[in-house]
Write a protein that holds these residues in place. Structure first.
Motif, short mmCIF file in Angstrom:
data_model
loop_
_atom_site.label_atom_id
_atom_site.label_comp_id
_atom_site.label_asym_id
_atom_site.label_seq_id
_atom_site.Cartn_x
_atom_site.Cartn_y
_atom_site.Cartn_z
N TRP A 36 -10.99 -3.40 0.37
CA TRP A 36 -10.61 -2.16 1.05
C TRP A 36 -11.36 -2.08 2.37
CZ3 TRP A 36 -6.75 1.12 -0.04
CH2 TRP A 36 -6.23 1.16 -1.34
N ALA A 76 -13.72 3.69 -5.70
CA ALA A 76 -12.62 2.73 -5.82
C ALA A 76 -12.62 2.15 -7.22
CB ALA A 76 -12.75 1.62 -4.78
N TYR A 85 -15.27 -4.59 -2.14
CA TYR A 85 -14.36 -5.60 -2.59
C TYR A 85 -14.57 -5.93 -4.06
CZ TYR A 85 -17.31 -9.89 -2.56
OH TYR A 85 -18.24 -10.85 -2.83
N CYS A 130 -5.81 -2.37 2.64
CA CYS A 130 -6.13 -3.16 1.46
C CYS A 130 -5.75 -4.60 1.78
CB CYS A 130 -5.31 -2.64 0.27
SG CYS A 130 -5.48 -3.59 -1.24
N LEU A 181 -9.85 -8.57 -3.98
CA LEU A 181 -9.20 -7.41 -3.36
C LEU A 181 -10.23 -6.66 -2.53
CD1 LEU A 181 -6.54 -5.03 -4.63
CD2 LEU A 181 -8.67 -4.04 -3.75
N SER A 229 -5.06 -1.22 -7.52
CA SER A 229 -6.37 -0.66 -7.15
C SER A 229 -6.16 0.68 -6.47
CB SER A 229 -7.11 -1.60 -6.21
OG SER A 229 -8.35 -1.05 -5.79
N SER A 259 -5.92 -8.85 0.02
CA SER A 259 -6.25 -9.70 -1.13
C SER A 259 -6.32 -11.15 -0.68
CB SER A 259 -5.22 -9.51 -2.26
OG SER A 259 -3.96 -10.04 -1.91
N PRO A 311 -2.09 -5.82 -4.95
CA PRO A 311 -2.38 -7.09 -4.27
C PRO A 311 -1.30 -8.12 -4.54
CG PRO A 311 -3.67 -6.93 -6.28
CD PRO A 311 -2.92 -5.62 -6.14
N GLN A 368 0.85 -1.20 0.00
CA GLN A 368 0.00 0.00 0.00
C GLN A 368 0.88 1.25 0.00
OE1 GLN A 368 -3.04 -1.70 3.25
NE2 GLN A 368 -3.73 0.24 2.32
N LEU A 395 -8.25 3.81 -4.06
CA LEU A 395 -9.39 4.29 -3.30
C LEU A 395 -9.24 5.81 -3.25
CD1 LEU A 395 -11.88 3.68 -1.46
CD2 LEU A 395 -10.29 3.70 0.47
N TYR A 439 -6.53 3.06 6.47
CA TYR A 439 -7.17 2.34 5.38
C TYR A 439 -6.30 1.14 5.00
CZ TYR A 439 -10.33 6.28 5.01
OH TYR A 439 -11.28 7.23 5.29
N CYS A 453 -2.99 0.45 -3.93
CA CYS A 453 -2.80 -0.91 -3.43
C CYS A 453 -2.36 -1.82 -4.56
CB CYS A 453 -4.10 -1.44 -2.82
SG CYS A 453 -4.01 -3.17 -2.31
#
Lengths: 114, 114
Positions: free
Chosen positions: B34, B67, B48, B92, B32, B75, B94, B25, B6, B77, B90, B23
């Motif tokens: 959040w 997101a 997700y 993330c 994935l 990914s 996976s 993964p 992240q 956010l 926050y 992020c």
């Protein structure tokens, strides 16, 4: 409305003794339960899980017990070691219906005293 | 594998500014997630993805949050505009196909909105 509750914000245990962390849930749709461990400034890491078709799962020093009728699960750590000092999160999910993803409790801070 | 990555680890911004959290993964993971962690509400699922497609965004607090997952290895956010009540950590996470509940978390982004 918290669906997963960890009523003890903190727990102090002597090294070598058993640590017992408790978790209660209210949603009867939950059928899979997990425990995560979190150190400061890190993300949670998976520790152990249990399906609702079982009442016990063991992995080394860690055992999770599930009492479906009471909607209660517990994590036993024996013997407790200094490296076990961390925040432990209980989490739950349902395979059918409801929101996906994990629903977490607020955590219990376990402190292992030498 | 390096695990879930992240960035940034810390973000301080002023109210009204746009914030983008990133992020990466674990390679090969299909899911994935959040999450947001606050003192008041604990760890909450925001959204997700499964195979880059958003599946459940019911946890996204309001339209200021969005997101995206443009490909399997990235990914974001985004919060626009940010507000002080968005201050939180926050995370993330996976997970692989067939093991959606065994989630691997990143170290998190600590967001402070002044």
């Amino acid at each position: 409305d918290q669906q997963v509750k960890q009523n003890s914000p903190s727990l102090s245990v002597q090294e070598g003794r058993i640590s017992i962390l408790n978790c209660d849930y209210t949603n009867s749709m939950f059928d899979y339960f997990l425990w995560y461990k979190k150190y400061p400034a890190e993300g949670p890491t998976f520790l152990i899980s249990i399906s609702s078709i079982k009442d016990k799962n063991e992995d080394g020093r860690f055992t999770v017990f599930l009492n479906k009728s009471a909607k209660h699960l517990s994590l036993h750590i024996v013997p407790s070691q200094p490296g076990d000092s961390a925040v432990y999160f209980c989490a739950a999910s349902s395979s059918g219906g409801g929101a996906d993803g994990l629903t977490f409790g607020k955590g219990t801070h376990l402190i292992i005293q030498p | 594998d390096a695990g879930v990555i992240q960035s940034p680890r810390h973000e301080v911004t002023e109210m009204g500014q746009e914030v983008t959290l990133r992020c990466k993964p674990i390679s090969g993971h299909d899911y994935l997630f959040w999450y947001r962690q606050t003192m008041m509400r604990g760890l909450e699922l925001l959204i997700y993805f499964n195979n880059n497609v958003p599946i459940d965004d019911s946890g996204m607090p309001e339209d200021r949050f969005s997101a995206k997952m443009p490909n399997a290895s990235f990914s974001t956010l985004k919060i626009q505009p940010s507000e002080p009540r968005d201050s939180a950590v926050y995370f993330c996470a996976s997970s692989p196909r067939g093991e959606k509940n065994i989630q691997y978390f990143g170290a998190g982004t600590r967001l402070s909105v002044l």
